[in-house]
Design a protein around this motif. Structure first.
Motif, PDB file in Angstrom:
ATOM      1  N   LYS A  38      23.275  86.628  23.042  1.00  0.00           N
ATOM      2  CA  LYS A  38      23.495  87.957  23.615  1.00  0.00           C
ATOM      3  C   LYS A  38      22.513  88.222  24.755  1.00  0.00           C
ATOM      4  N   SER A  39      21.285  87.742  24.604  1.00  0.00           N
ATOM      5  CA  SER A  39      20.298  87.973  25.661  1.00  0.00           C
ATOM      6  C   SER A  39      20.724  87.301  26.961  1.00  0.00           C
ATOM      7  N   ALA A  40      21.486  86.195  26.860  1.00  0.00           N
ATOM      8  CA  ALA A  40      21.977  85.529  28.068  1.00  0.00           C
ATOM      9  C   ALA A  40      22.985  86.408  28.805  1.00  0.00           C
ATOM     10  N   ILE A  41      23.772  87.180  28.061  1.00  0.00           N
ATOM     11  CA  ILE A  41      24.727  88.101  28.689  1.00  0.00           C
ATOM     12  C   ILE A  41      23.969  89.277  29.308  1.00  0.00           C
ATOM     13  N   TYR A  42      22.942  89.769  28.591  1.00  0.00           N
ATOM     14  CA  TYR A  42      22.147  90.881  29.119  1.00  0.00           C
ATOM     15  C   TYR A  42      21.360  90.477  30.363  1.00  0.00           C
ATOM     16  N   TYR A  43      21.262  89.173  30.599  1.00  0.00           N
ATOM     17  CA  TYR A  43      20.649  88.680  31.833  1.00  0.00           C
ATOM     18  C   TYR A  43      21.465  89.142  33.044  1.00  0.00           C
ATOM     19  N   HIS A  44      22.776  89.332  32.838  1.00  0.00           N
ATOM     20  CA  HIS A  44      23.683  89.696  33.924  1.00  0.00           C
ATOM     21  C   HIS A  44      24.036  91.182  33.942  1.00  0.00           C
ATOM     22  N   VAL A  45      24.222  91.785  32.770  1.00  0.00           N
ATOM     23  CA  VAL A  45      24.700  93.163  32.690  1.00  0.00           C
ATOM     24  C   VAL A  45      23.902  93.939  31.656  1.00  0.00           C
ATOM     25  N   SER A  46      23.999  95.259  31.739  1.00  0.00           N
ATOM     26  CA  SER A  46      23.256  96.105  30.808  1.00  0.00           C
ATOM     27  C   SER A  46      23.934  96.211  29.449  1.00  0.00           C
ATOM     28  N   GLY A  47      25.216  95.867  29.389  1.00  0.00           N
ATOM     29  CA  GLY A  47      25.924  95.949  28.118  1.00  0.00           C
ATOM     30  C   GLY A  47      27.425  95.835  28.288  1.00  0.00           C
ATOM     31  N   LYS A  48      28.136  96.082  27.213  1.00  0.00           N
ATOM     32  CA  LYS A  48      29.591  95.926  27.204  1.00  0.00           C
ATOM     33  C   LYS A  48      30.270  96.904  28.151  1.00  0.00           C
ATOM     34  N   ALA A  49      29.757  98.114  28.257  1.00  0.00           N
ATOM     35  CA  ALA A  49      30.367  99.107  29.140  1.00  0.00           C
ATOM     36  C   ALA A  49      30.315  98.657  30.595  1.00  0.00           C
ATOM     37  N   GLU A  50      29.231  98.007  30.987  1.00  0.00           N
ATOM     38  CA  GLU A  50      29.148  97.528  32.371  1.00  0.00           C
ATOM     39  C   GLU A  50      30.139  96.400  32.621  1.00  0.00           C
ATOM     40  N   LEU A  51      30.338  95.544  31.634  1.00  0.00           N
ATOM     41  CA  LEU A  51      31.360  94.502  31.776  1.00  0.00           C
ATOM     42  C   LEU A  51      32.732  95.127  31.991  1.00  0.00           C
ATOM     43  N   LEU A  52      33.033  96.164  31.229  1.00  0.00           N
ATOM     44  CA  LEU A  52      34.318  96.850  31.384  1.00  0.00           C
ATOM     45  C   LEU A  52      34.412  97.484  32.765  1.00  0.00           C
ATOM     46  N   ARG A  53      33.349  98.129  33.202  1.00  0.00           N
ATOM     47  CA  ARG A  53      33.363  98.774  34.511  1.00  0.00           C
ATOM     48  C   ARG A  53      33.595  97.753  35.627  1.00  0.00           C
ATOM     49  N   LEU A  54      32.917  96.620  35.572  1.00  0.00           N
ATOM     50  CA  LEU A  54      33.079  95.582  36.590  1.00  0.00           C
ATOM     51  C   LEU A  54      34.496  95.015  36.579  1.00  0.00           C
ATOM     52  N   ALA A  55      35.044  94.835  35.398  1.00  0.00           N
ATOM     53  CA  ALA A  55      36.400  94.300  35.292  1.00  0.00           C
ATOM     54  C   ALA A  55      37.418  95.265  35.880  1.00  0.00           C
ATOM     55  N   LEU A  56      37.277  96.537  35.563  1.00  0.00           N
ATOM     56  CA  LEU A  56      38.225  97.534  36.069  1.00  0.00           C
ATOM     57  C   LEU A  56      38.069  97.732  37.574  1.00  0.00           C
ATOM     58  N   GLU A  57      36.844  97.615  38.067  1.00  0.00           N
ATOM     59  CA  GLU A  57      36.621  97.713  39.508  1.00  0.00           C
ATOM     60  C   GLU A  57      37.340  96.592  40.241  1.00  0.00           C
ATOM     61  N   SER A  65      32.590  92.901  20.213  1.00  0.00           N
ATOM     62  CA  SER A  65      31.147  93.133  20.249  1.00  0.00           C
ATOM     63  C   SER A  65      30.477  92.165  21.219  1.00  0.00           C
ATOM     64  N   MET A  66      29.266  92.488  21.600  1.00  0.00           N
ATOM     65  CA  MET A  66      28.501  91.574  22.443  1.00  0.00           C
ATOM     66  C   MET A  66      28.248  90.260  21.707  1.00  0.00           C
ATOM     67  N   GLY A  67      28.102  90.340  20.406  1.00  0.00           N
ATOM     68  CA  GLY A  67      27.929  89.121  19.627  1.00  0.00           C
ATOM     69  C   GLY A  67      29.147  88.221  19.694  1.00  0.00           C
ATOM     70  N   ALA A  68      30.345  88.841  19.640  1.00  0.00           N
ATOM     71  CA  ALA A  68      31.576  88.061  19.737  1.00  0.00           C
ATOM     72  C   ALA A  68      31.698  87.409  21.108  1.00  0.00           C
ATOM     73  N   LEU A  69      31.287  88.124  22.151  1.00  0.00           N
ATOM     74  CA  LEU A  69      31.322  87.547  23.493  1.00  0.00           C
ATOM     75  C   LEU A  69      30.348  86.381  23.603  1.00  0.00           C
ATOM     76  N   ALA A  70      29.152  86.551  23.046  1.00  0.00           N
ATOM     77  CA  ALA A  70      28.169  85.474  23.079  1.00  0.00           C
ATOM     78  C   ALA A  70      28.689  84.240  22.353  1.00  0.00           C
ATOM     79  N   GLU A  71      29.379  84.469  21.235  1.00  0.00           N
ATOM     80  CA  GLU A  71      29.937  83.339  20.483  1.00  0.00           C
ATOM     81  C   GLU A  71      30.991  82.603  21.306  1.00  0.00           C
ATOM     82  N   ARG A  72      31.836  83.350  21.997  1.00  0.00           N
ATOM     83  CA  ARG A  72      32.859  82.714  22.836  1.00  0.00           C
ATOM     84  C   ARG A  72      32.238  81.907  23.965  1.00  0.00           C
TER      85      ARG A  72
END
Length: 208
Positions: free
Chosen positions: A58-77, A46-53
């Motif tokens: 969570k809002s700090a992560i949303y500063y960079h991406v729209s959500g978890k799916a975008e993180l996955l897309r960027l990683a796979l790209e 979850s985004m919460g788990a990522l924020a904890e790590r």
């Protein structure tokens, strides 16, 4: 006495971190996300788990991406883009098919070694989301392009032709992709040494 001269400096925030912690940039967020996706699975992270790590919100992560799916897309790209560029090397445009094939195999080893967590994520996709299905389709296109190089090398007489080209391609990349299971950075083998070993094992078995 000027009290401001002895006052502690303000906590570092940078717009996307908690007070007292350095702000994370997108690359750092992506690195942590990919490690979590590989360890826990994308669906279970979850985004919460990522924020904890990250030790942030969570809002700090949303500063960079729209959500978890975008993180996955960027990683796979990051994984797929590097692999696809191996097929577009201008210096090899006029080279023999076997030379182009060997260059792609060597390059794929380098991509895997240098982007190990990202390629690991790509290889573990299940196709449960649209982002995953798009990535899997691109991976199939890459495999088809490599199979075409194998066919061309067979037609040139540089490779034995009694092995199906698609099967040969799967075996070649089965060997390359197995690195995610055993290769460890800093373990004594460089990317060049691993690539040399893969090429010797693959082409000494296929070459006439």
């Amino acid at each position: 006495m000027d009290e401001s001269a002895s006052a502690p400096p303000p906590a570092r925030r940078g717009g996307n971190g908690r007070a007292g912690r350095a702000a994370y940039d997108l690359d750092a967020v992506l690195d942590v996300a990919v490690r979590a996706f590989n360890e826990r699975g994308y669906d279970a992270t979850s985004m919460g788990a990522l924020a904890e790590r990250l030790g942030t919100s969570k809002s700090a992560i949303y500063y960079h991406v729209s959500g978890k799916a975008e993180l996955l897309r960027l990683a796979l790209e990051r994984a797929l883009g590097n692999l696809e560029r191996l097929l577009e090397q201008p210096a090899l445009a006029d080279a023999a098919a076997l030379d182009r094939l060997e260059s792609v195999i060597r390059g794929a080893v380098h991509v895997l070694v240098e982007e190990l967590p990202f390629v690991t994520l790509l290889l573990r996709l299940r196709g449960n989301t649209e982002v995953e299905r798009e990535a899997l389709a691109r991976r199939r296109e890459f495999d088809h392009a490599v199979a075409k190089l194998v066919e061309e090398a067979m037609a040139d007489g540089a490779l034995r032709s009694d092995v199906d080209a698609r099967t040969a391609t799967r075996l070649l990349f089965g060997m390359v992709n197995s690195l995610v299971e055993w290769y460890r950075p800093g373990g004594g083998l460089t990317a060049d040494q691993v690539a040399d070993a893969v090429v010797v094992m693959a082409f000494e078995g296929l070459r006439r």
